[in-house]
Design an enzyme around this catalytic site. Structure first.
Site, PDB file in Angstrom:
ATOM      1  N   ASP A  86       2.710  -3.121   6.162  1.00  0.00           N
ATOM      2  CA  ASP A  86       1.469  -2.461   6.433  1.00  0.00           C
ATOM      3  C   ASP A  86       0.420  -3.429   6.964  1.00  0.00           C
ATOM      4  O   ASP A  86       0.057  -4.252   6.199  1.00  0.00           O
ATOM      5  CB  ASP A  86       0.882  -1.534   5.227  1.00  0.00           C
ATOM      6  CG  ASP A  86       0.064  -0.653   5.559  1.00  0.00           C
ATOM      7  OD1 ASP A  86      -0.857  -0.667   6.297  1.00  0.00           O
ATOM      8  OD2 ASP A  86      -0.099   0.577   4.672  1.00  0.00           O
ATOM      9  N   ASP A 104      -2.933   0.102   9.736  1.00  0.00           N
ATOM     10  CA  ASP A 104      -3.984   0.898   9.075  1.00  0.00           C
ATOM     11  C   ASP A 104      -5.220   1.046  10.007  1.00  0.00           C
ATOM     12  O   ASP A 104      -5.584   0.254  10.911  1.00  0.00           O
ATOM     13  CB  ASP A 104      -4.431  -0.116   8.134  1.00  0.00           C
ATOM     14  CG  ASP A 104      -5.412   0.380   6.994  1.00  0.00           C
ATOM     15  OD1 ASP A 104      -5.000   1.506   6.349  1.00  0.00           O
ATOM     16  OD2 ASP A 104      -6.508  -0.149   6.752  1.00  0.00           O
ATOM     17  N   GLU A 109      -2.280   4.574  11.984  1.00  0.00           N
ATOM     18  CA  GLU A 109      -2.954   5.564  11.159  1.00  0.00           C
ATOM     19  C   GLU A 109      -4.220   5.645  12.113  1.00  0.00           C
ATOM     20  O   GLU A 109      -4.864   4.764  12.323  1.00  0.00           O
ATOM     21  CB  GLU A 109      -3.284   4.804   9.791  1.00  0.00           C
ATOM     22  CG  GLU A 109      -3.835   6.034   9.015  1.00  0.00           C
ATOM     23  CD  GLU A 109      -4.643   5.539   7.897  1.00  0.00           C
ATOM     24  OE1 GLU A 109      -4.866   6.042   6.826  1.00  0.00           O
ATOM     25  OE2 GLU A 109      -5.287   4.273   7.884  1.00  0.00           O
ATOM     26  N   HIS A 142      -0.643   7.737  -0.009  1.00  0.00           N
ATOM     27  CA  HIS A 142      -1.513   7.146  -1.062  1.00  0.00           C
ATOM     28  C   HIS A 142      -2.869   7.264  -1.202  1.00  0.00           C
ATOM     29  O   HIS A 142      -3.620   7.003  -1.952  1.00  0.00           O
ATOM     30  CB  HIS A 142      -1.309   5.532  -1.270  1.00  0.00           C
ATOM     31  CG  HIS A 142      -1.774   4.934   0.081  1.00  0.00           C
ATOM     32  ND1 HIS A 142      -1.304   5.181   1.320  1.00  0.00           N
ATOM     33  CD2 HIS A 142      -2.873   4.255   0.292  1.00  0.00           C
ATOM     34  CE1 HIS A 142      -1.939   4.571   2.373  1.00  0.00           C
ATOM     35  NE2 HIS A 142      -2.944   3.958   1.738  1.00  0.00           N
ATOM     36  N   ASP A 143      -3.335   7.995  -0.019  1.00  0.00           N
ATOM     37  CA  ASP A 143      -4.816   8.591   0.082  1.00  0.00           C
ATOM     38  C   ASP A 143      -4.702   9.879  -0.374  1.00  0.00           C
ATOM     39  O   ASP A 143      -6.012  10.354  -0.187  1.00  0.00           O
ATOM     40  CB  ASP A 143      -5.345   8.316   1.399  1.00  0.00           C
ATOM     41  CG  ASP A 143      -5.319   6.586   1.761  1.00  0.00           C
ATOM     42  OD1 ASP A 143      -5.689   5.920   0.962  1.00  0.00           O
ATOM     43  OD2 ASP A 143      -5.353   6.540   2.785  1.00  0.00           O
TER      44      ASP A 143
HETATM   45  O1  TEU Z   1      -7.060   4.716   5.007  1.00  0.00           O
HETATM   46  C1  TEU Z   1      -8.211   5.280   5.924  1.00  0.00           C
HETATM   47  C2  TEU Z   1      -8.739   6.415   5.494  1.00  0.00           C
HETATM   48  O2  TEU Z   1      -9.627   6.771   6.622  1.00  0.00           O
HETATM   49  C3  TEU Z   1      -8.765   6.930   4.253  1.00  0.00           C
HETATM   50  O3  TEU Z   1      -8.740   6.118   3.108  1.00  0.00           O
HETATM   51  C4  TEU Z   1      -9.867   7.648   4.184  1.00  0.00           C
HETATM   52  O4  TEU Z   1     -10.992   6.714   4.057  1.00  0.00           O
HETATM   53  C5  TEU Z   1      -9.949   8.600   3.010  1.00  0.00           C
HETATM   54  O5  TEU Z   1      -8.906   9.240   2.846  1.00  0.00           O
HETATM   55  C6  TEU Z   1     -11.257   9.192   2.840  1.00  0.00           C
HETATM   56  O6  TEU Z   1     -11.069  10.296   2.093  1.00  0.00           O
HETATM   57  C7  TEU Z   1      -6.338   3.477   5.143  1.00  0.00           C
HETATM   58  C8  TEU Z   1      -5.766   3.201   3.943  1.00  0.00           C
HETATM   59  O7  TEU Z   1      -4.762   4.134   4.108  1.00  0.00           O
HETATM   60  C9  TEU Z   1      -6.546   3.267   2.853  1.00  0.00           C
HETATM   61  O8  TEU Z   1      -5.901   3.192   1.453  1.00  0.00           O
HETATM   62  C10 TEU Z   1      -7.456   2.170   2.789  1.00  0.00           C
HETATM   63  O9  TEU Z   1      -8.495   2.402   1.612  1.00  0.00           O
HETATM   64  C11 TEU Z   1      -8.250   2.244   4.080  1.00  0.00           C
HETATM   65  O10 TEU Z   1      -7.369   2.524   5.094  1.00  0.00           O
HETATM   66  C12 TEU Z   1      -9.096   0.840   4.262  1.00  0.00           C
HETATM   67  O11 TEU Z   1      -8.324  -0.075   4.499  1.00  0.00           O
END
Ligand code: TEU
Length: 555
Positions: free
Chosen positions: A96, A196, A246, A320-321
């Site tokens: 990643d 990312d 992403e 994971h989000d």
């Molecule tokens: O995620 C991007 C992202 O837009 C989400 O985290 C979003 O902000 C969140 O779902 C809003 O509700 C990526 C990664 O997957 C995440 O874990 C990181 O925190 C983020 O980028 C920053 O690197």
């Protein structure tokens, strides 16, 4: 058609997957220990979220050093061993790459803070006084997207946490440094990459206030993003590797360009529009019931739209989000099993490369914590405070965090019904879900009715049936708004997929003649799977039932 059409990718959040040394944090050796399980599942690639040296303010998405392993996760030897062992098990490893920003602890940022102009140019530093913020943009984690450094009399841009400073991709030196990172890991045998928030890397030439939004329209799918991606891919010879971007708040037109093989950018894209169907007014922190009609419209738009212009989707529910999908669109209780299988079917029969997020394959549910102290994620904690400031009560704010927190997807993987779900012999860094005694890998392995074995079958079917991997897709209009229905076609082969997203019986209007189609899959178990038809001969789906019908090909 994509070179990855019959592949399935499994996402691992190492911190919560398997702890091999009892410190409460999952680690790389833990992942290696579970390779037999992952090979049994039948997946082709393992995407691991970041485990590089990091202050862990955003669980590793704040990278301090792209070349070294955070000791909490293990050593360089552990990662080399994992790559080699995964290969022996027939799986490739994907890393990643967080290239939109670095941690402010990164050497480049530290040099910038010490006044080094060359490194200030690695980021977006803007001259100014403390009382005048450069723009009114809002960070993705809440609050302003700029932070002031009094010693430098400058502001710097951070679209995420204030310890995640955005890199200046306009600067060729930055791009060269990032290419070196790719080369380094490619040489170690890494077979693919997830990038990312990669559609945010190109910022506007001038920074201006956003009078109608939070600033995203100025930097999302920005002016040079396609150029930058083409250059990165060409100069690191990534064309034939599996690469997924992403894409935050993106558009179909841009994703076609990102993923059409002729563009030589990426193999596929994640977009998140289908995961906002329960955001009231588009706001993640305002809750409403999921709008299944909108889900259908979005799926049709992305599936048929990408197909038309030879783009390729990464198809998924969980990461994971995200909260757990069975808690969100299914039913955690009475129809837990049926709804988890129905949701899996919807995704795995689509055109695209499916992703399975750890624990999804056993139907893991949301965390279900009862107080705010149990949550760890910076976004959840920030928004809890923001909601209180907006006048919500603690109970209301906690309830919303319970539904929306990214920690829902970060609770430890449930391996057994034993202590800490078999994840760790120490104290897990984040609480184990209270249902681990009922929901765990051990109890589902080999049970042919289990969610786990159903996922195995879905993964295997993609390899057996070319129509799943390479067929065209077309969405069907069903009278019930809660039904998703589509066909897949390749030459004479045809599949028809129905999924009922409601807890009621629904009557379908698509005719499936009994003598020319066979039932290939049903989210209800074999013993109970009876084909229901009403008096007119129309199929009736039970609550959360999905069915996949295969046309009988007569030679
Ligand atoms: O995620 C991007 C992202 O837009 C989400 O985290 C979003 O902000 C969140 O779902 C809003 O509700 C990526 C990664 O997957 C995440 O874990 C990181 O925190 C983020 O980028 C920053 O690197």
């Amino acid at each position: 058609m994509s070179g990855f059409s019959n592949k399935v990718i499994y996402q691992i959040y190492p911190k919560s997957f398997m702890d091999s040394d009892g410190d409460g944090f999952g680690d790389l050796k833990g992942v290696t220990k579970k390779l037999d399980y992952l090979a049994y599942l039948g997946v082709d690639y393992l995407w691991l979220t970041p485990f590089f040296v990091s202050p862990q303010r955003d669980n590793g998405y704040d990278v301090e050093d792209y070349y070294n392993i955070d000791p909490r996760f293990g050593t360089m030897e552990d990662v080399e061993n994992l790559i080699a062992e995964a290969k022996k098990h027939g799986m490739g490893v994907m890393f990643d790459m967080v290239f939109n920003h670095t941690s402010t602890a990164h050497e480049w940022f530290q040099k910038a803070l010490q006044g080094d102009k060359e490194y200030q140019d690695f980021y977006y530093f803007v001259d100014g006084t403390e009382d005048k913020i450069p723009t009114n943009w809002i960070s993705k984690f809440g609050g302003p997207a700029w932070k002031y450094v009094p010693d430098l009399k400058k502001w710097y841009l951070h679209l995420f946490d204030e310890t995640q400073a955005d890199l200046n991709w306009e600067n060729e030196k930055v791009r060269e440094e990032l290419k070196k990172v790719i080369h380094f890991w490619k040489d170690k045998g890494v077979e693919g990459f997830r990038f990312d928030v990669v559609n945010l890397i190109s910022k506007p030439e001038v920074f201006e206030d956003d009078m109608i939004g939070d600033g995203r329209r100025f930097y999302t799918d920005g002016r040079h993003v396609h150029e930058f991606l083409k250059e990165l891919v060409a100069d690191t010879q990534m064309e034939s590797m599996v690469t997924v971007g992403e894409m935050s708040s993106t558009t179909l037109e841009n994703c076609i360009r990102y993923s059409n093989p002729e563009e030589k950018e990426l193999s596929m894209c994640f977009n998140f529009h289908h995961l906002k169907i329960d955001y009231k007014g588009g706001d993640k922190w305002e809750v409403m019931d999921p709008d299944i009609r909108q889900l259908n419209d979005l799926m049709k738009h992305w599936q048929e739209g990408m197909q038309k212009a030879n783009g390729w989707n990464a198809v998924f529910w969980c990461n994971h989000d995200q909260p757990r999908i069975v808690s969100r669109l299914g039913d955690e209780h009475k129809y837990w099993k049926e709804s988890a299988k129905m949701l899996a079917t919807s995704i795995h029969m689509m055109r695209g490369t499916p992703y399975v997020y750890q624990g999804e394959e056993i139907g893991m549910t949301n965390a279900g914590y009862s107080n705010i102290e149990e949550y760890k994620d910076v976004e959840s904690l920030n928004y809890y405070e923001i909601m209180l400031d907006q006048g919500k009560t603690k109970e209301e704010a906690l309830k919303i965090v319970g539904l929306r927190s990214r920690d829902n997807g970060r609770t430890p993987m449930q391996w057994t019904d034993g202590e800490n779900a078999g994840f760790s012999q120490g104290t897990p860094w984040i609480g184990v879900n209270h249902n681990s005694q009922c929901i765990n890998v051990e109890s589902q392995l080999g049970d042919k009715d289990s969610i786990l074995e159903y996922y195995r079958r879905l993964i295997a079917l993609r390899k057996e049936k070319a129509v799943i991997a390479d067929g065209s897709i077309s969405f069907l209009e069903e009278s019930a708004a809660e039904v998703m229905a589509y066909t897949r076609t390749l030459g004479d082969e045809e599949l028809v997929v129905f999924a009922n997203y409601s807890d009621r019986e629904v009557v379908l209007n698509t005719n499936i003649p009994e003598n020319s189609y066979l039932l290939l899959l049903d989210s209800y178990t074999d013993e109970t799977s009876i084909i229901n038809r009403n008096q007119e001969g129309c199929l009736v789906l039970r609550p959360y039932e999905s069915q996949v019908w295969e046309k009988v090909v007569r030679n």
